[in-house]
Write a protein that holds these residues in place. Structure first.
Motif, PDB file in Angstrom:
ATOM      1  N   LYS A   1       4.175  -3.969   7.454  1.00  0.00           N
ATOM      2  CA  LYS A   1       5.310  -3.810   6.536  1.00  0.00           C
ATOM      3  C   LYS A   1       5.480  -5.112   5.768  1.00  0.00           C
ATOM      4  CE  LYS A   1       6.997   0.178   8.151  1.00  0.00           C
ATOM      5  NZ  LYS A   1       6.972   1.381   7.412  1.00  0.00           N
ATOM      6  N   ASP A   2       5.721  -4.997   4.457  1.00  0.00           N
ATOM      7  CA  ASP A   2       5.991  -6.197   3.681  1.00  0.00           C
ATOM      8  C   ASP A   2       7.486  -6.526   3.756  1.00  0.00           C
ATOM      9  OD1 ASP A   2       7.303  -4.530   1.829  1.00  0.00           O
ATOM     10  OD2 ASP A   2       5.661  -4.582   0.392  1.00  0.00           O
ATOM     11  N   ALA A   3       7.911  -7.549   3.042  1.00  0.00           N
ATOM     12  CA  ALA A   3       9.301  -8.020   3.114  1.00  0.00           C
ATOM     13  C   ALA A   3      10.304  -6.951   2.672  1.00  0.00           C
ATOM     14  CB  ALA A   3       9.465  -9.277   2.269  1.00  0.00           C
ATOM     15  N   SER A   4       9.866  -6.025   1.816  1.00  0.00           N
ATOM     16  CA  SER A   4      10.775  -4.961   1.355  1.00  0.00           C
ATOM     17  C   SER A   4      10.701  -3.711   2.232  1.00  0.00           C
ATOM     18  CB  SER A   4      10.472  -4.602  -0.100  1.00  0.00           C
ATOM     19  OG  SER A   4       9.178  -4.029  -0.201  1.00  0.00           O
ATOM     20  N   GLY A   5       9.904  -3.764   3.320  1.00  0.00           N
ATOM     21  CA  GLY A   5       9.799  -2.626   4.227  1.00  0.00           C
ATOM     22  C   GLY A   5       8.736  -1.614   3.838  1.00  0.00           C
TER      23      GLY A   5
END
Length: 180
Positions: A136-140
């Motif tokens: 998952k990236d920082a924005s989910g």
């Protein structure tokens, strides 16, 4: 005086250029997820019987010990003086057994790996297996990367291991990284 003015102008220009570069929105990268091998059994094949045996040893260890969570069966696959290059696990078979016990439950054994295998390569006494790894990236948002494990075989057992784990990474159960 002229040198100071030129230097100041260059510094100002460099500063405004870097500010401009950061102000622009970076394009969104949408990488192509790695392809999953359609036939895991085919990955275990080799024209060289020794390489096929090395692949099978690593595959079964992964399937039974790491996927199944059967730490007590590590002795079937791993040397007692096993060298570990993952910075979060000490060397030695006993340390690996303790890590497995602390990070995953025992699960019913499967005939294949549930993790999405990309490839398995063997050369000499080395076997490398690569997996698709959802993150998952920082924005989910989910994205896909690749994880690898590399093993050195000695006298019919796994003697050494490498992976890309960082010291700052928390202990993991790789079974949580199945592609859903």
């Amino acid at each position: 005086m002229m040198k100071k003015t030129i230097a100041a102008a260059l510094m100002l220009a460099a500063g405004s250029m870097s500010t401009t570069a950061y102000a622009e929105e970076a394009p969104r990268v949408t990488p192509t997820p790695p392809s999953i091998a359609p036939d895991q059994a085919a990955l275990l094949q080799s024209d060289d019987p020794q390489l096929a045996a090395h692949k099978k040893l690593v595959y079964d260890m992964y399937r039974i010990v790491l996927q199944g969570g059967y730490a007590d069966r590590a002795k079937e696959f791993i040397r007692e003086d096993y060298i570990q290059h993952n910075p979060n696990v000490s060397s030695g078979r006993a340390a690996l057994e303790a890590y497995v016990r602390s990070t995953r439950p025992e699960r019913p054994l499967k005939d294949t790996l549930e993790l999405p295998v990309v490839s398995m390569l063997a050369e000499g006494d080395m076997v490398t297996i690569a997996f698709v790894r959802p993150e998952k990236d920082a924005s989910g948002e989910t994205y896909y990367s690749t994880w690898f494990d590399m093993f050195r075989i000695q006298d019919g057992k796994i003697a050494e291991h490498w992976d890309p784990m960082l010291k700052t990474d928390p202990p993991i159960d790789p079974n949580d990284k199945k592609v859903k």
